[in-house]
Design an enzyme around this catalytic site. Structure first.
Site, short mmCIF file in Angstrom:
data_model
loop_
_atom_site.label_atom_id
_atom_site.label_comp_id
_atom_site.label_asym_id
_atom_site.label_seq_id
_atom_site.Cartn_x
_atom_site.Cartn_y
_atom_site.Cartn_z
N CYS A 1 0.83 -1.21 0.00
CA CYS A 1 0.00 0.00 0.00
C CYS A 1 0.87 1.27 0.00
CB CYS A 1 -0.99 -0.01 1.17
SG CYS A 1 -2.35 1.17 0.95
N ASP B 1 -3.71 1.56 9.84
CA ASP B 1 -4.88 2.44 9.99
C ASP B 1 -5.34 2.46 11.43
OD1 ASP B 1 -4.87 1.46 7.03
OD2 ASP B 1 -5.97 3.36 7.12
O1 RUB Z 1 -3.75 1.24 4.49
C1 RUB Z 1 -3.34 2.35 4.20
C2 RUB Z 1 -4.10 3.29 3.32
O2 RUB Z 1 -5.36 2.77 2.96
P1 RUB Z 1 -6.32 3.66 2.00
O3 RUB Z 1 -5.56 3.92 0.75
O4 RUB Z 1 -7.53 2.78 1.80
O5 RUB Z 1 -6.67 4.92 2.76
C3 RUB Z 1 -2.07 2.87 4.83
O6 RUB Z 1 -1.13 1.85 5.00
C4 RUB Z 1 -2.41 3.44 6.22
O7 RUB Z 1 -3.50 4.34 6.13
C5 RUB Z 1 -1.24 4.19 6.82
O8 RUB Z 1 -0.95 5.34 6.05
P2 RUB Z 1 -0.18 6.59 6.72
O9 RUB Z 1 1.10 6.01 7.26
O10 RUB Z 1 0.06 7.55 5.60
O11 RUB Z 1 -1.03 7.13 7.81
#
Ligand code: RUB
Length: 320
Positions: free
Chosen positions: A131, A200
């Site tokens: 991701c 998340d």
């Molecule tokens: O799973 C996702 C994004 O999912 P989506 O694309 O469905 O929002 C990321 O790994 C976390 O949100 C952490 O991101 P960060 O470290 O930038 O908070």
């Protein structure tokens, strides 16, 4: 102002989060705090009670966009906890100041976390990513700033291919990138020294809730003996899990998985599209936060320290 005196900018931010124009847990947190500040600044409420009611309506609108990233309610809670005053002006000023504090804490936390995560990475290492996580990328960036040469194997992350965003961010840092489809993860794990993911939400038992596919990757990494770490600021800690609540996993539209045309060609079928999954703590080596790195099972001590035993809805506070 729109419905229930919610500012149109709040509605627009909520729409962007729901449609994933704005995405990623930390970015969502920042966007909702900005929206609350806009609501506070633009409010023409004539009484403190009316001001608070408007702020609550705005918070509810933002809250109801996506269910899984706890950074969203935690960000709202941060502002509401610090909103204080006898007059509309005092309430407004305290809300705007809280939003400012949140933004600078968010940035500092990511920098601090990045430096801690970078200590786990050695010169010459290859990291596999899943991701797009700004917290995970902060670790790579800090390592690169320390002069370490890293390369990356980036999983594309179906169905929305956030791996492409990660690939672009890594190329900005001059990190060599190999893009692979998700199902090639096991084949290329032998070439990886670390798996690096974001979160998340983190539950009190140390489970990591992150983009769908993280748990499978973690199991594979364990099987191949590759260490896996989650980079997650403490705004990803989910307070309600301290009192036994589980984290809701967002189900998204089937159109992200299969086009209408292909679907009708296939015939009758069910399509399921969960956006996140849960990685049990035994498959994760470390959770890296701005307050240090933790074995997943010990994260509960940090959570009790930060939240006590539990919390209410983000906009419920005793202060009003
Ligand atoms: O799973 C996702 C994004 O999912 P989506 O694309 O469905 O929002 C990321 O790994 C976390 O949100 C952490 O991101 P960060 O470290 O930038 O908070």
């Amino acid at each position: 102002m729109g419905s229930q005196d919610v500012h149109q900018e709040v509605d627009a931010v909520a729409e962007d989060i729901a449609t994933m124009e704005t995405r990623g847990a930390a970015t969502i947190a920042r966007a909702v705090v900005d929206a609350l500040a806009t609501q506070a600044e633009a409010s023409d409420a004539e009484s403190p009670a009316a001001f608070v009611a408007e702020m609550r309506a705005a918070a509810q609108t933002l809250h109801d966009t996506r269910p899984t990233a706890v950074s969203l309610p935690n960000a709202l809670r941060f502002v509401f906890r610090q909103m204080d005053g006898e007059s509309v002006e005092q309430l407004r000023a305290s809300a705007v100041a809280a939003a400012d504090r949140f933004r600078s804490q968010l940035e500092r936390a990511q920098d601090d976390l990045g430096r801690i995560g970078a200590n786990r990475l050695r010169d010459g290492d290859t990291v596999m990513t899943h991701c797009h996580s700004t917290d995970a990328l902060a670790c790579v960036e800090a390592a690169v700033e320390q002069g370490k040469e890293l390369s990356a194997i980036v999983k594309e992350t179906r169905p929305r291919n956030q791996g492409h965003i990660t690939a672009a961010a890594l190329r900005e840092m001059d990190v060599p990138v190999t893009l692979v489809v998700d199902s090639a993860a096991r084949r290329y794990l032998d070439e990886a020294d670390h798996v690096l993911v974001g979160a998340d939400s983190i539950a009190a038992d140390g489970s990591v809730i992150n983009k769908i596919g993280t748990s499978g990757l973690a199991v594979l990494a364990r099987e191949r003996g590759v260490p896996i770490m989650t980079a997650a600021q403490t705004i990803k800690l989910h307070p309600a899990t301290l009192t036994g609540h589980t984290v809701e996993i967002e189900m998204r539209d089937e159109s992200e998985v299969i086009s209408e045309q292909d679907r009708s060609d296939v015939g009758e079928l069910e399509v399921l599209n969960p956006a996140f999954d849960v990685t049990p703590p035994r498959y994760m080596d470390a959770i890296v936060t701005e307050r240090g790195q933790f074995p997943p099972e010990s994260i509960v001590t940090l959570m009790r320290d930060m939240f006590g035993e539990g919390t209410d809805d983000p906009w419920e506070t005793d202060d009003f």
